[in-house]
Design a protein around this motif. Structure first.
Motif, PDB file in Angstrom:
ATOM      1  N   GLY A 187     -11.305   5.239   4.355  1.00 44.06           N
ATOM      2  CA  GLY A 187     -11.993   6.033   3.333  1.00 44.06           C
ATOM      3  C   GLY A 187     -12.116   7.429   3.886  1.00 44.06           C
ATOM      4  O   GLY A 187     -11.786   7.669   5.054  1.00 44.06           O
ATOM      5  N   ARG A 188     -12.555   8.333   3.047  1.00 48.68           N
ATOM      6  CA  ARG A 188     -12.746   9.709   3.518  1.00 48.68           C
ATOM      7  C   ARG A 188     -14.033   9.776   4.309  1.00 48.68           C
ATOM      8  O   ARG A 188     -14.971   9.033   4.013  1.00 48.68           O
ATOM      9  N   SER A 189     -14.073  10.711   5.252  1.00 53.76           N
ATOM     10  CA  SER A 189     -15.305  10.818   6.027  1.00 53.76           C
ATOM     11  C   SER A 189     -16.477  11.093   5.075  1.00 53.76           C
ATOM     12  O   SER A 189     -17.592  10.661   5.304  1.00 53.76           O
ATOM     13  N   LEU A 239      -1.599  12.510  -0.880  1.00 53.81           N
ATOM     14  CA  LEU A 239      -2.629  13.355  -1.483  1.00 53.81           C
ATOM     15  C   LEU A 239      -1.970  14.563  -2.126  1.00 53.81           C
ATOM     16  O   LEU A 239      -0.870  14.956  -1.733  1.00 53.81           O
ATOM     17  N   THR A 240      -2.623  15.099  -3.132  1.00 51.69           N
ATOM     18  CA  THR A 240      -2.056  16.206  -3.891  1.00 51.69           C
ATOM     19  C   THR A 240      -1.629  17.338  -2.960  1.00 51.69           C
ATOM     20  O   THR A 240      -0.570  17.934  -3.148  1.00 51.69           O
ATOM     21  N   GLU A 241      -2.453  17.623  -1.956  1.00 49.80           N
ATOM     22  CA  GLU A 241      -2.215  18.771  -1.084  1.00 49.80           C
ATOM     23  C   GLU A 241      -0.883  18.665  -0.325  1.00 49.80           C
ATOM     24  O   GLU A 241      -0.330  19.660   0.105  1.00 49.80           O
ATOM     25  N   ASP A 257       0.836  -1.193   0.000  1.00 47.44           N
ATOM     26  CA  ASP A 257       0.000   0.000   0.000  1.00 47.44           C
ATOM     27  C   ASP A 257       0.883   1.260   0.000  1.00 47.44           C
ATOM     28  O   ASP A 257       1.975   1.253   0.587  1.00 47.44           O
ATOM     29  N   ILE A 258       0.415   2.291  -0.639  1.00 47.03           N
ATOM     30  CA  ILE A 258       1.087   3.605  -0.593  1.00 47.03           C
ATOM     31  C   ILE A 258       0.003   4.663  -0.500  1.00 47.03           C
ATOM     32  O   ILE A 258      -1.058   4.521  -1.099  1.00 47.03           O
ATOM     33  N   TYR A 259       0.295   5.708   0.276  1.00 48.86           N
ATOM     34  CA  TYR A 259      -0.727   6.734   0.517  1.00 48.86           C
ATOM     35  C   TYR A 259      -0.153   8.122   0.255  1.00 48.86           C
ATOM     36  O   TYR A 259       1.047   8.357   0.418  1.00 48.86           O
ATOM     37  N   ARG A 309      -9.631  14.618   5.806  1.00 54.72           N
ATOM     38  CA  ARG A 309     -10.929  13.925   5.836  1.00 54.72           C
ATOM     39  C   ARG A 309     -10.771  12.416   5.777  1.00 54.72           C
ATOM     40  O   ARG A 309     -11.755  11.682   5.747  1.00 54.72           O
ATOM     41  N   ASP A 310      -9.525  11.920   5.732  1.00 58.75           N
ATOM     42  CA  ASP A 310      -9.308  10.461   5.750  1.00 58.75           C
ATOM     43  C   ASP A 310      -9.363   9.960   7.188  1.00 58.75           C
ATOM     44  O   ASP A 310      -8.727  10.533   8.080  1.00 58.75           O
ATOM     45  N   LEU A 311     -10.120   8.890   7.390  1.00 58.83           N
ATOM     46  CA  LEU A 311     -10.269   8.347   8.742  1.00 58.83           C
ATOM     47  C   LEU A 311      -9.264   7.228   8.944  1.00 58.83           C
ATOM     48  O   LEU A 311      -9.154   6.320   8.114  1.00 58.83           O
TER      49      LEU A 311
HETATM   50  O1  DLL Z   1      -4.360   9.818  -4.876  1.00 66.48           O
HETATM   51  C1  DLL Z   1      -2.067  10.481  -4.515  1.00 66.48           C
HETATM   52  C2  DLL Z   1      -1.631   9.074  -4.703  1.00 66.48           C
HETATM   53  C3  DLL Z   1      -1.256   8.642  -5.955  1.00 66.48           C
HETATM   54  C4  DLL Z   1      -1.535   8.215  -3.624  1.00 66.48           C
HETATM   55  C5  DLL Z   1      -0.814   7.341  -6.121  1.00 66.48           C
HETATM   56  C6  DLL Z   1      -1.077   6.931  -3.774  1.00 66.48           C
HETATM   57  C7  DLL Z   1      -0.723   6.490  -5.024  1.00 66.48           C
HETATM   58  P1  DLL Z   1      -5.350  12.643  -4.673  1.00 66.48           P
HETATM   59  O2  DLL Z   1      -5.852  12.368  -6.029  1.00 66.48           O
HETATM   60  O3  DLL Z   1      -5.220  14.047  -4.214  1.00 66.48           O
HETATM   61  O4  DLL Z   1      -3.908  12.033  -4.499  1.00 66.48           O
HETATM   62  O5  DLL Z   1      -6.262  11.840  -3.671  1.00 66.48           O
HETATM   63  C8  DLL Z   1      -5.935  11.761  -2.298  1.00 66.48           C
HETATM   64  O6  DLL Z   1      -6.935   9.573  -2.103  1.00 66.48           O
HETATM   65  O7  DLL Z   1      -6.998  11.807   0.651  1.00 66.48           O
HETATM   66  C9  DLL Z   1      -7.320   9.440   0.211  1.00 66.48           C
HETATM   67  O8  DLL Z   1      -8.691   9.693   0.426  1.00 66.48           O
HETATM   68  C10 DLL Z   1      -7.164   8.641  -1.062  1.00 66.48           C
HETATM   69  N1  DLL Z   1      -6.004   7.727  -0.957  1.00 66.48           N
HETATM   70  C11 DLL Z   1      -4.769   7.903  -1.439  1.00 66.48           C
HETATM   71  N2  DLL Z   1      -3.999   6.814  -1.160  1.00 66.48           N
HETATM   72  C12 DLL Z   1      -4.789   5.948  -0.466  1.00 66.48           C
HETATM   73  C13 DLL Z   1      -4.587   4.670   0.110  1.00 66.48           C
HETATM   74  C14 DLL Z   1      -3.552  10.702  -4.670  1.00 66.48           C
HETATM   75  N3  DLL Z   1      -3.436   4.017   0.024  1.00 66.48           N
HETATM   76  C15 DLL Z   1      -6.928  10.897  -1.570  1.00 66.48           C
HETATM   77  N4  DLL Z   1      -5.633   4.102   0.767  1.00 66.48           N
HETATM   78  C16 DLL Z   1      -6.580  10.713  -0.116  1.00 66.48           C
HETATM   79  C17 DLL Z   1      -6.824   4.742   0.873  1.00 66.48           C
HETATM   80  C18 DLL Z   1      -6.064   6.540  -0.326  1.00 66.48           C
HETATM   81  N5  DLL Z   1      -7.063   5.937   0.336  1.00 66.48           N
END
Ligand code: DLL
Length: 436
Positions: A327-329, A239-241, A235-237, A303-305
């Motif tokens: 998931g997001r709230s 967000l753009t911000e 898993d990788i997490y 907003r991610d829980l």
């Molecule tokens: O999704 C960045 C990203 C790209 C992450 C590739 C990982 C891999 P945004 O489009 O701004 O950026 O969306 C961010 O996606 O606040 C979460 O709600 C959700 N999200 C991202 N990674 C995960 C994850 C990219 N591993 C939003 N598990 C975040 C669950 C995720 N939710």
């Protein structure tokens, strides 16, 4: 096998040192933002807090939060903390829920972001020997550029595929002997399914690991992908911000994602009151960028829980870990007064032997919420007669009712009738919003 790091000294730093580093960076960052972002200076002034009041990490709680609302208010340049001429890049969100968020980067910010992604690739065993196939979208979305940059930094051979064109993805995996696949989990599941249809067995490809994120996905989905592609799925997490992917990443232990704490300070708050919650509590994730120059958000509400833990990890990394976000709230559905996360439904479907191809539809008929779940029949879960299908639908509805406490209507539909995703999957249609 020795543990593979990209920046071992930083990733395994004793926790007191991490906190001391964060404290030092925080003080500088608050000053930088106060001096260069009038919008945030106003928020701080209204709260009666000055940069000098931030002396320790705990003092962060004196600072105001920022949310998507503030980013919309300041669109497009209002949060910029350096002259535009110092920026070398923008990325942006898809803007499906309103105005786009534009994130700015100086060269320093791009380097920092790519380093975070390089750490993530190294954590799954990536080295310069690897062939990294990046099948996240390229362009404004951060997935492709982030993992692409990380793979370069690590010195791996990078295949900048972008998403889509699944036949070509499979051909490149086969011909160029890709070893690490990066894409959304829903696209990984689709690639696995397409490979199977072509008669390519999981053991016939050279892939060893996948780095999947950008959307919530369950442990059941992880097992499904691991089986279909013959890999270990990580898993990788991000967000753009905060930059994009790589804010946190899984190591081989797979007990949560290590947050790159030298760059990001994480808090968990009660989403209702804003109160900071103790470690181990579930709440909303809040991030502070400690050393980004152009777009340094302080106390950004994601907003991610999620839940945080600083218990030691046997990989040796000392960075705090976050559990898989639920998931997001705002992804949470309230159906007949019951809180429902789409991931809960996904868990049941996969446990009952169905494939992760489903759509959830919520509506309101005669003032009552309705929940319909469309799921594909598969070669393993197949029936020919109406009575058999009825029985399977009733059984699946029963299994979901047991978990959610509300009764869905199940529709078993023909294989391949639900649209596959090449990026972030859209699995929920809430028609109540359209009526409102
Ligand atoms: O999704 C960045 C990203 C790209 C992450 C590739 C990982 C891999 P945004 O489009 O701004 O950026 O969306 C961010 O996606 O606040 C979460 O709600 C959700 N999200 C991202 N990674 C995960 C994850 C990219 N591993 C939003 N598990 C975040 C669950 C995720 N939710």
């Amino acid at each position: 096998m020795p543990i593979n790091y990209y920046q071992k000294d930083i990733e395994t730093m004793p926790r007191e040192q991490i906190r001391a580093l964060q404290e030092e960076k925080l003080k500088k960052q608050v000053k930088h933002v106060y001096e260069h972002v009038p919008y945030y200076r106003d928020l701080m002034d209204k709260k009666g807090v000055k940069p000098e009041d931030i002396k320790t990490l705990d003092d962060i709680q004196k600072l105001p939060f920022i949310s998507k609302y503030d980013l919309r208010e300041t669109y497009p340049y209002g949060m910029l903390a350096v002259p535009l001429k110092d920026c070398v890049r923008i990325q942006s969100t898809s803007g499906t829920t309103g105005k786009r968020v534009i994130a700015y980067y100086t060269q320093h910010d791009v380097d920092l972001w790519e380093e975070c992604c390089a750490r993530a690739i190294a954590a799954v065993g990536g080295t310069p020997e690897d062939v990294v196939q990046v099948a996240y979208g390229y362009g404004l979305f951060t997935g492709g550029p982030g993992l692409n940059g990380g793979s370069h930094k690590l010195g791996s051979l990078t295949l900048p595929m972008s998403s889509g064109n699944t036949d070509r993805q499979i051909q490149f995996i086969q011909d160029l002997k890709a070893t690490i696949l990066c894409c959304t989990p829903s696209y990984a599941a689709y690639i696995g399914e397409a490979m199977k249809e072509k008669g390519i067995k999981p053991e016939d490809n050279t892939l060893k690991a996948g780095i999947f994120g950008a959307e919530p996905w369950t442990e059941e989905m992880r097992r499904d992908i691991e089986k279909s592609l013959g890999i270990k799925a990580y898993d990788i997490y991000g967000l753009t911000e905060t930059s994009g992917p790589g804010v946190s990443f899984e190591c081989e232990e797979q007990h949560g994602m290590h947050i790159n704490e030298d760059h990001f300070y994480a808090e968990i708050i009660d989403p209702e009151t804003g109160e900071v919650l103790p470690e181990g509590s579930e709440g909303e994730l809040v991030f502070t960028s400690l050393d980004k120059e152009a777009f340094p958000l302080l106390r950004y509400r994601t907003r991610d829980l999620c839940v945080l833990t600083s218990e030691p990890c046997s990989c040796g990394r000392t960075f705090i870990r976050m559990k898989k976000p639920k998931g997001r709230s705002d992804d949470m559905l309230i159906i007949r007064g019951v809180n429902v996360f789409p991931s809960q439904i996904e868990t049941v479907l996969l446990n009952e032997g169905y494939a992760p191809n489903y759509r959830i539809e919520v509506d309101r008929v005669n003032n009552t919420d309705t929940l319909d779940v469309y799921v594909e029949l598969t070669p393993e879960r197949f029936a020919d007669t109406v009575s058999e299908i009825d029985k399977m639908e009733r059984e699946l509805a029963g299994a979901i009712t047991n978990i959610l406490g509300i009764h869905p209507v199940i529709h078993l539909v023909a294989p391949k009738s639900i649209q596959r995703s090449e990026g972030k999957a859209v699995r929920v249609i809430d028609r109540r919003k359209l009526h409102d």
